[in-house]
Design an enzyme around this catalytic site. Structure first.
Site, PDB file in Angstrom:
ATOM      1  N   ARG A 148      -2.630  57.771  42.285  1.00 27.48           N
ATOM      2  CA  ARG A 148      -1.761  58.845  41.801  1.00 27.48           C
ATOM      3  C   ARG A 148      -2.551  60.150  41.892  1.00 27.48           C
ATOM      4  O   ARG A 148      -3.786  60.145  41.820  1.00 27.48           O
ATOM      5  CB  ARG A 148      -1.356  58.605  40.345  1.00 27.48           C
ATOM      6  N   LYS A 172      -2.436  55.708  33.966  1.00 23.26           N
ATOM      7  CA  LYS A 172      -1.534  56.086  32.866  1.00 23.26           C
ATOM      8  C   LYS A 172      -1.963  55.420  31.567  1.00 23.26           C
ATOM      9  O   LYS A 172      -2.357  54.261  31.556  1.00 23.26           O
ATOM     10  CB  LYS A 172      -0.107  55.678  33.216  1.00 23.26           C
ATOM     11  N   ARG A 247       0.538  57.382  48.462  1.00 21.45           N
ATOM     12  CA  ARG A 247       0.440  56.182  47.614  1.00 21.45           C
ATOM     13  C   ARG A 247       1.510  55.163  48.028  1.00 21.45           C
ATOM     14  O   ARG A 247       1.226  53.971  48.144  1.00 21.45           O
ATOM     15  CB  ARG A 247       0.608  56.593  46.149  1.00 21.45           C
ATOM     16  N   TYR A 279       8.962  48.076  46.824  1.00 20.34           N
ATOM     17  CA  TYR A 279       8.426  48.092  48.179  1.00 20.34           C
ATOM     18  C   TYR A 279       9.001  46.987  49.051  1.00 20.34           C
ATOM     19  O   TYR A 279       8.959  47.074  50.275  1.00 20.34           O
ATOM     20  CB  TYR A 279       6.896  48.009  48.137  1.00 20.34           C
TER      21      TYR A 279
END
Length: 298
Positions: A148, A172, A247, A279
């Site tokens: 990220r 995060k 990413r 994905y």
């Protein structure tokens, strides 16, 4: 107590009780500040304790003319979190958001780049300029490690474990993970660190920060966006891309080459594999190849 006082209390709750990152707290704060601005512009002197569902509905209707459905849904989600906090702290007994529904959204598939696109972006970097080596190392790290943008700008020299082939990432909620780093990416980081970074006048407090601006301070997230967008323009890339595009490309290319979802989840630092499953939907050709290769009645 006014909106500002409640908001500061809410920010402390998000940081201490929920352990959220500064960026996430800033996003939650922005949602509430948009509501405050609406109230101010319309001369509506109402506190967070007294505000009604009707006023919130009027605000939602107003912003629906300015932002898309996805942004609207995010703002509604942020407001629901804020008023849930007020109930939790016994400031309110009910939420004005209870009957307000967010717009229905289709699942948005992330944009990706081909390997050729990424090579073209890197080839467009002007290595004659001091920031050229840095920018090449940034692109290689974003794509090579699937980071990220917030993880990239906060990356420390002390997080680099090149001998072991890993870097330590703080994601995060300050959750840490180790991500493998290829020899190619290591090479470009070392070139930047030894040839460019070592000659900068580094500001106090940034001695351990890997990627620095010309003034010797940590790069901002906005600067990374700018670097990538300018490179996209330079190669006439007909896509709107961001650091997150690299990413997404990292994850998609791993999947296309046979990596399993669980491994990709760990590499990306997703808390839930449901997030990673997006994905699977990106490349139908890849799924067709899997069926043709492994199904008994191919």
């Amino acid at each position: 107590m006014n909106w500002s006082t409640y908001l500061k209390s809410y920010q402390s709750f998000l940081k201490i009780e929920r352990g959220l990152s500064k960026n996430t707290i800033a996003n939650y704060t922005l949602d509430i500040e948009k509501l405050c601005l609406y109230l101010e512009q319309n001369a509506l002197a109402v506190s967070p304790i007294k505000i009604t569902e009707e006023t919130i509905q009027q605000f939602i209707y107003a912003i629906s003319k300015e932002v898309n459905a996805r942004s609207q849904a995010r703002i509604i989600s942020g407001l629901k979190s804020f008023f849930s906090y007020l109930i939790f702290e016994d400031y309110r007994t009910d939420s004005p958001m209870e009957l307000i529904e967010a717009p229905r959204l289709g699942r948005k598939l992330p944009d990706t780049l081909s390997l050729q696109d990424i090579d073209n972006l890197i080839a467009a970097i002007d290595l004659s300029k001091p920031e050229g080596e840095r920018n090449r190392a940034i692109i290689e790290t974003l794509y090579g490690c699937g980071l990220r943008v917030s993880e990239l700008v906060s990356l420390k020299i002390s997080d680099l474990f090149f001998y072991e082939g890993f870097i330590k990432i703080t994601g995060k909620g300050d959750k840490q993970r180790f991500v493998p780093i290829s020899e190619v990416t290591q090479k470009y980081i070392l070139l930047y660190r030894n040839l460019i970074r070592s000659h900068l006048q580094i500001q106090k407090g940034h001695e351990d920060t890997l990627f620095l601006n010309r003034r010797g301070k940590q790069l901002t997230r906005a600067m990374i966006f700018t670097i990538i967008k300018e490179l996209a323009v330079a190669i006439n890339l007909n896509k709107v891309i961001s650091p997150h595009t690299l990413r997404h490309s990292f994850a998609t290319h791993l999947l296309e080459n046979g990596a399993d979802l669980r491994s990709i989840q760990l590499l990306l630092g997703h808390e839930s594999i449901t997030t990673t499953e997006i994905y699977v939907h990106l490349d139908r050709k890849h799924l067709t190849q899997i069926v043709n290769t492994f199904h008994p009645r191919k």
